[in-house]
Design an enzyme around this catalytic site. Sequence first.
Site, short mmCIF file in Angstrom:
data_model
loop_
_atom_site.label_atom_id
_atom_site.label_comp_id
_atom_site.label_asym_id
_atom_site.label_seq_id
_atom_site.Cartn_x
_atom_site.Cartn_y
_atom_site.Cartn_z
CD GLN A 509 -2.40 1.28 2.76
OE1 GLN A 509 -3.41 0.22 2.93
NE2 GLN A 509 -2.30 2.24 3.47
N GLY A 510 0.68 2.08 -0.74
CA GLY A 510 1.39 3.36 -1.14
C GLY A 510 0.43 4.52 -0.57
CB SER A 512 1.74 6.95 4.91
OG SER A 512 0.65 6.61 5.71
CD GLU A 627 -5.37 -0.79 6.01
OE1 GLU A 627 -4.11 -0.98 6.07
OE2 GLU A 627 -6.00 0.30 5.99
CB SER A 751 -2.63 6.77 14.45
OG SER A 751 -3.32 7.85 14.34
CD GLU A 753 -3.62 8.64 19.01
OE1 GLU A 753 -3.32 8.35 19.87
OE2 GLU A 753 -3.13 8.12 17.88
#
Length: 769
Positions: A509-510, A512, A627, A751, A753
């Site tokens: 997966q690209g 971030s 996901e 995350s 958060e």
Amino acid sequence: MDDHRELLKDSVRAFMAGQGGRARARALRDAASQGSPGEHDRAHWRQLGELGCLGALAPQAQGGLELDVGDVAGMVQEMGRALAPEPFVQAAVGAVGLLSLVAHSPLADTLLPRIIQGRLIPQLAWTGPGQAEPAPGSARLVPADGHALLQGLRHEVLPGQGDGWLVLAQSGGAPVLCWVPAGTAGVTAVVHERVDGTTHAEVRFDRVRIEPRQQASGPLLNEHTITRVADNCRLCTAAELLGAAEPALQATLHYLRTRKQFGRPIGSFQALQHRAVDLYAQQRLAQAAIDSATSAARAGEAWSIACSRAKARATRAALAICREAVQMHGAMGFADECEAGLHLKRALGLAAWLGNEPAQRARVAGLLSRRGEMAGDEPAAIRTTTRMDWKALDDEEFRLRVRDVFEREYPEELRNPPRRLRWHECRRFYQRLGELGLLAIAWPQAFGGAALPPGKQLIFMQEQDRWGVARAPDMGITMVGPGLIRYGTPAQRDRYLPAILRFEHMWCQGFSEPDAGSDLASLRTRAVRDGGDYVIDGAKIWTTFAQDATHMFMLARTDPTAKKQAGISMLLIDLATPGITIRPIRDIAGNDEFCEVRFDGVRVPLDALLGQENDGWTVAKSILASERIYLGNPRQSQNALKRLDAAAASLGLRADPVFMDRLTDLRLDVWDLVSLFESFAAQVQRGEPLGPDVSILKLIGSETYQRLAQLGIEALGADGARTGAVRLGEASDDLMSLFMNSRPATIYGGSSEVQRNVLAKHVLALPDA
């Protein structure tokens, strides 16, 4: 939920809307505070009878509806929302349930019709001092000349005022029911005000004369059936708790959206947003636990565990939501005119009956201890060597055949590995799963998947964890495949889907980037049209196992002039394309799972586009939903729980009540996560798109996994800092690797958060800063 159950809830909701439940709750409380506990509204009680609510569980022969307890739980949830103060569960579930066990007796013939019609309010007297379970033995019925004498003390009798007491007692070693009308000689009742304005009583029976028509017993009235009635009460009380909490949460969210401080809505403050999300998570877990119990078998220890689990979770959720409702409303929340206090008091009152949250955990631990080792650990007794229609098998055969596949095909040395496996280590096993048709278990059969329903998907995961099968280091199955099935062209599906199933293509997966992280809208990698190609420049980071992958699905900015989200596209990239550089990154555990991937003038054809140009944000949200349901599946937590169970047994910690309480608490967290996962998996199976609320799975699943891993380290005591396998009796386990593997779980895939931000904005509709 079944349609008829929704209709029942709707009818009760409509009835309650015009009955002023909160006003009646205030009236009872005010009367009690003035030293004269109020009577329940008799007219309302009769209306409940006319609506059929009071006879919902009663036999049809006695004028009841003979509904399922799950139906009644749905009705009670609506009563909880209205804060209806009437003792519905005690009467319509507890008293009616007990009398139904002696349905052909003169006692039942006399009392049941009067309760069902709303002409009688029974007081349920079945627990002794300090007891949360019904206890016949603490009140005794002694035969006398032509009658009997009742002797004993009953504690937490609900309601504190009514038309008489339905007493569970013991006579000659067997349970017996007695009816003692109000005003009977020899009865001393001390009525106590409860925090929600209702009352309970301590009632002493001192040689109370009981005539034959006032008592009933029989073979159906026994320890198991009495426990079942109590469990029905626990489940319905859990539903009432959740019902009482739901309006409190909605009112709090409304306040956060509208109350302004320092010129902005307080709901835009991230600290309050995240607290609100955690309350929403508790609400969803409670609903999942209740739904799971309503669909469980209605007898045995498994049913008792399900009901105690529902009561424990609903108690935690309701008390947390209502406490925070007071807190988030500020000074207004502590004012009597704010209804947050009414909801908190009702939650406190309901939480105490038949055992609070710690009592439910202790009960579950005791039930599990009596059951002995968990079922399902025996070796497979059936062989599977060829592809078959897995969906058509019944669950028992499916489990045994999957178990056989894992036990025969998965290498012994790879069970419960201390790190995520590289592709070369587990390739042959996953290829074998593909040959057997067990690779893409959630894909439609038309695309080569097994199309397993949610129940079988969970069985598959349970068997993976039982045997310590590592997760495949590939995102083709879990993310690219679902994305192609929904957004791909026929040519793209033909090109990529079979290659995924044969593992000819390995995907990473690209998303971030070095300066973007989880903020996908701030991507700076660009893809510029040049003739029949896109030319890509930029970098991706934290790309898991890019060094092993053959392909990447990536986000790139294709329109720099558009709004941030609007100018992004999803591209499918062959990593053998010139201009791509991959650099592994070592993590804190010493493994090189992550990579940085740089793109320098990389040219890819225009048909690498997945979905529409500049609409990659839509595709990404769908893929991330896929996901998140995968990353939020319970298998990591289930595996950690199993290993922690084994460690506790080997280290003698099962005799430590403090440790066992913490372990049981986490066990309930895992079970509730499983139930929540099932609800999302069922949604996928029905073909319904996943919304942003699926982020709750990733949030809860990863944090539960971390808490389990932390307890594992603590269980080792002085050995808790050791790396590698630690000897645990005759076995050993590497619990430090479990701890290390759990740390990034709350980071990758967005995350915790970020998940809270998504839920706050897109599910709870809290304002932006």
